[in-house]
Each structure stands twice: as structure tokens, then as C-alpha cells.
Write a protein that holds these residues in place. Structure first.
Motif, mmCIF file in Angstrom:
data_model
loop_
_atom_site.group_PDB
_atom_site.id
_atom_site.type_symbol
_atom_site.label_atom_id
_atom_site.label_comp_id
_atom_site.label_asym_id
_atom_site.label_seq_id
_atom_site.Cartn_x
_atom_site.Cartn_y
_atom_site.Cartn_z
ATOM 1 N N SER A 19 0.823 -1.205 0.000
ATOM 2 C CA SER A 19 0.000 0.000 0.000
ATOM 3 C C SER A 19 0.857 1.253 0.000
ATOM 4 N N TYR A 23 0.964 4.112 -2.834
ATOM 5 C CA TYR A 23 0.780 5.516 -2.460
ATOM 6 C C TYR A 23 1.889 6.386 -3.044
ATOM 7 N N GLY A 50 -6.422 4.180 0.819
ATOM 8 C CA GLY A 50 -7.362 3.928 1.908
ATOM 9 C C GLY A 50 -8.524 3.055 1.469
#
Length: 75
Positions: A19, A23, A50
Motif C-alpha cells: 500500500s 501511495y 485507503g
């Protein structure tokens, strides 16, 4: 039992690391390629990551709930 716990912890760590990489990639791409403001790029990238984390967590919790229900029925 301990191997299952370690495997789950390893899976969570990989999910969080992945993640973070997504990002950073989205943030860097938005700033460099699309010439977007840095704050906007960070917010957008964070929102996308998210959503991915929320979706993955919900799927994981539903899977564990079904697994616990199966174990209760077998016992």
C-alpha cells in the motif's frame, strides 16, 4: 498455530508495504506526469490507498468470520 499467526502477520505486513508503494507511486506520478499540486496528489493517493485497504480488510474479516463459523459447526 504459531505458523498461522506468523503467516497472517506477514500477510498484513506485505499488504501495508504494498500500500505504501502504491501511495508513493501514485503521488509521484500525479506530481510529475499530470503536473498536479503536491497536496492534491497526496490526498488523492491516500484516498485511493485507503479504499484499497478498507476493501482488503473487509474481505479478510468476512473470510475469517466464515472460517470461524465453519470451525464452530465442526465442533
Amino acid at each position: 498455530m504459531i505458523t498461522k499467526i506468523l503467516w497472517e502477520a506477514f500477510s498484513v505486513a506485505l499488504l501495508l508495504y504494498g500500500s505504501y508503494l502504491i501511495y508513493v507511486f501514485l503521488w509521484f506520478s500525479a506530481v510529475r506526469i499530470w503536473d498536479v499540486n503536491t497536496t492534491t496528489a497526496k490526498l488523492t493517493s491516500g484516498l485511493i490507498v485507503g479504499i484499497i485497504l478498507l476493501y482488503s480488510s473487509i474481505r479478510w474479516f468476512l473470510k475469517k468470520k466464515k472460517q470461524l463459523q465453519r470451525e464452530e459447526q465442526e465442533a
